[in-house]
Design a protein around this motif. Structure first.
Motif, PDB file in Angstrom:
ATOM      1  N   HIS A   1      44.087   3.398 -30.675  1.00  0.00           N
ATOM      2  CA  HIS A   1      43.146   2.328 -30.591  1.00  0.00           C
ATOM      3  C   HIS A   1      44.505   1.317 -31.926  1.00  0.00           C
ATOM      4  N   TYR A   2      43.500   0.285 -30.818  1.00  0.00           N
ATOM      5  CA  TYR A   2      43.803  -1.305 -31.439  1.00  0.00           C
ATOM      6  C   TYR A   2      42.581  -2.047 -31.191  1.00  0.00           C
ATOM      7  N   THR A   3      41.981  -2.673 -32.823  1.00  0.00           N
ATOM      8  CA  THR A   3      40.538  -3.272 -32.314  1.00  0.00           C
ATOM      9  C   THR A   3      41.016  -4.698 -33.091  1.00  0.00           C
ATOM     10  N   GLY A   4      41.039  -5.946 -32.013  1.00  0.00           N
ATOM     11  CA  GLY A   4      41.116  -6.916 -32.743  1.00  0.00           C
ATOM     12  C   GLY A   4      40.352  -8.217 -31.879  1.00  0.00           C
ATOM     13  N   VAL A   5      40.101  -9.192 -31.926  1.00  0.00           N
ATOM     14  CA  VAL A   5      38.976 -10.752 -31.980  1.00  0.00           C
ATOM     15  C   VAL A   5      40.471 -11.931 -30.480  1.00  0.00           C
ATOM     16  N   THR A   6      39.180 -11.828 -29.710  1.00  0.00           N
ATOM     17  CA  THR A   6      40.222 -13.110 -29.093  1.00  0.00           C
ATOM     18  C   THR A   6      38.783 -14.021 -28.229  1.00  0.00           C
ATOM     19  N   ASP A   7      39.534 -15.079 -27.520  1.00  0.00           N
ATOM     20  CA  ASP A   7      38.810 -16.322 -27.006  1.00  0.00           C
ATOM     21  C   ASP A   7      39.663 -15.953 -25.143  1.00  0.00           C
ATOM     22  N   ASP A   8      40.178 -14.864 -25.385  1.00  0.00           N
ATOM     23  CA  ASP A   8      40.966 -14.570 -23.863  1.00  0.00           C
ATOM     24  C   ASP A   8      41.159 -13.237 -23.856  1.00  0.00           C
TER      25      ASP A   8
ATOM     26  N   SER B   1      31.792 -24.442 -27.807  1.00  0.00           N
ATOM     27  CA  SER B   1      33.347 -23.560 -28.022  1.00  0.00           C
ATOM     28  C   SER B   1      32.692 -22.130 -26.669  1.00  0.00           C
ATOM     29  N   GLY B   2      33.915 -21.553 -26.379  1.00  0.00           N
ATOM     30  CA  GLY B   2      33.192 -20.367 -25.293  1.00  0.00           C
ATOM     31  C   GLY B   2      32.949 -18.552 -26.577  1.00  0.00           C
ATOM     32  N   MET B   3      33.266 -17.540 -25.395  1.00  0.00           N
ATOM     33  CA  MET B   3      32.338 -16.654 -26.170  1.00  0.00           C
ATOM     34  C   MET B   3      33.971 -16.219 -27.286  1.00  0.00           C
ATOM     35  N   LYS B   4      33.816 -15.620 -27.649  1.00  0.00           N
ATOM     36  CA  LYS B   4      34.638 -14.436 -28.657  1.00  0.00           C
ATOM     37  C   LYS B   4      34.774 -12.991 -28.038  1.00  0.00           C
ATOM     38  N   TYR B   5      35.486 -12.140 -27.852  1.00  0.00           N
ATOM     39  CA  TYR B   5      35.211 -11.452 -27.523  1.00  0.00           C
ATOM     40  C   TYR B   5      36.116 -10.110 -28.549  1.00  0.00           C
ATOM     41  N   VAL B   6      35.364  -9.585 -29.262  1.00  0.00           N
ATOM     42  CA  VAL B   6      36.214  -8.280 -29.734  1.00  0.00           C
ATOM     43  C   VAL B   6      36.506  -6.508 -28.734  1.00  0.00           C
ATOM     44  N   TYR B   7      37.246  -6.559 -29.352  1.00  0.00           N
ATOM     45  CA  TYR B   7      38.196  -5.110 -28.394  1.00  0.00           C
ATOM     46  C   TYR B   7      38.902  -4.516 -28.789  1.00  0.00           C
ATOM     47  N   ILE B   8      38.533  -3.311 -27.888  1.00  0.00           N
ATOM     48  CA  ILE B   8      38.391  -1.925 -28.678  1.00  0.00           C
ATOM     49  C   ILE B   8      40.213  -1.392 -27.791  1.00  0.00           C
ATOM     50  N   LEU B   9      41.397  -1.621 -27.292  1.00  0.00           N
ATOM     51  CA  LEU B   9      42.408  -1.069 -26.741  1.00  0.00           C
ATOM     52  C   LEU B   9      42.589   0.562 -27.114  1.00  0.00           C
ATOM     53  N   ARG B  10      43.247   1.194 -26.102  1.00  0.00           N
ATOM     54  CA  ARG B  10      43.964   2.523 -26.496  1.00  0.00           C
ATOM     55  C   ARG B  10      45.016   2.332 -24.781  1.00  0.00           C
ATOM     56  N   SER B  11      45.794   2.988 -25.948  1.00  0.00           N
ATOM     57  CA  SER B  11      47.342   3.121 -25.312  1.00  0.00           C
ATOM     58  C   SER B  11      47.534   4.587 -24.361  1.00  0.00           C
TER      59      SER B  11
ATOM     60  N   SER C   1      41.776 -11.785 -20.482  1.00  0.00           N
ATOM     61  CA  SER C   1      42.809 -11.317 -19.863  1.00  0.00           C
ATOM     62  C   SER C   1      44.502 -11.581 -19.969  1.00  0.00           C
ATOM     63  N   LEU C   2      44.306 -12.522 -20.728  1.00  0.00           N
ATOM     64  CA  LEU C   2      45.370 -13.058 -21.757  1.00  0.00           C
ATOM     65  C   LEU C   2      46.500 -12.383 -23.194  1.00  0.00           C
ATOM     66  N   ARG C   3      45.149 -12.117 -23.557  1.00  0.00           N
ATOM     67  CA  ARG C   3      45.132 -11.074 -25.284  1.00  0.00           C
ATOM     68  C   ARG C   3      46.210  -9.586 -24.660  1.00  0.00           C
ATOM     69  N   LEU C   4      45.059  -9.187 -23.287  1.00  0.00           N
ATOM     70  CA  LEU C   4      45.243  -7.609 -22.964  1.00  0.00           C
ATOM     71  C   LEU C   4      47.135  -7.638 -22.708  1.00  0.00           C
ATOM     72  N   ALA C   5      47.580  -9.647 -21.786  1.00  0.00           N
ATOM     73  CA  ALA C   5      48.657  -9.503 -21.422  1.00  0.00           C
ATOM     74  C   ALA C   5      49.348  -9.465 -22.521  1.00  0.00           C
ATOM     75  N   ARG C   6      49.588  -9.863 -23.181  1.00  0.00           N
ATOM     76  CA  ARG C   6      50.546 -10.494 -24.614  1.00  0.00           C
ATOM     77  C   ARG C   6      50.791  -9.045 -25.423  1.00  0.00           C
ATOM     78  N   HIS C   7      49.472  -8.328 -25.566  1.00  0.00           N
ATOM     79  CA  HIS C   7      50.024  -6.799 -25.444  1.00  0.00           C
ATOM     80  C   HIS C   7      50.721  -5.708 -25.198  1.00  0.00           C
ATOM     81  N   ASN C   8      51.083  -6.528 -23.444  1.00  0.00           N
ATOM     82  CA  ASN C   8      51.452  -5.128 -22.565  1.00  0.00           C
ATOM     83  C   ASN C   8      52.693  -5.934 -22.478  1.00  0.00           C
ATOM     84  N   THR C   9      52.443  -6.819 -23.068  1.00  0.00           N
ATOM     85  CA  THR C   9      54.846  -7.564 -22.638  1.00  0.00           C
ATOM     86  C   THR C   9      55.426  -7.465 -23.852  1.00  0.00           C
ATOM     87  N   GLY C  10      54.196  -6.622 -25.234  1.00  0.00           N
ATOM     88  CA  GLY C  10      54.980  -6.500 -26.468  1.00  0.00           C
ATOM     89  C   GLY C  10      55.611  -7.614 -26.842  1.00  0.00           C
ATOM     90  N   GLN C  11      54.573  -8.375 -27.254  1.00  0.00           N
ATOM     91  CA  GLN C  11      54.278  -9.601 -27.932  1.00  0.00           C
ATOM     92  C   GLN C  11      53.282  -9.386 -29.186  1.00  0.00           C
TER      93      GLN C  11
END
Length: 81
Positions: free
Chosen positions: A18-25, A1-11, A27-37
């Motif tokens: 701020h929001y902290t999460g973990v994802t394996d994608d 499997s690939g990388m896991k990204y622990v990320y911190i977003l700022r509004s 850019s897709l995860r950021l897009a989901r945050h920014n489309t209100g999903q």
């Protein structure tokens, strides 16, 4: 499997939100945050990635995310990340 990204977003409209999460994608995860999903973050759009850390070990990634969500981890992130 690939990388896991622990990320911190700022509004972008609420800079102390701020929001902290973990994802394996990140850019897709950021897009989901920014489309209100992601209900937890939909009120504070748009979001930008403030910091991310890539892990090859999934267990380590989830442990780091958990740490960043703890009181001492939040203090560390605020100062260092």
């Amino acid at each position: 499997s690939g990388m896991k990204y622990v990320y911190i977003l700022r509004s972008e409209n609420f800079p102390d939100r701020h929001y902290t999460g973990v994802t394996d994608d990140l850019s897709l995860r950021l897009a989901r945050h920014n489309t209100g999903q992601v209900p937890h973050t939909s009120k504070y759009l748009p979001w930008a990635v403030k910091t991310y850390v890539a892990f090859s070990d999934e267990k380590q990634a989830f442990e780091f995310e958990k740490y960043l969500k703890s009181a001492s981890g939040r203090a560390f992130a605020k100062k260092r990340l």
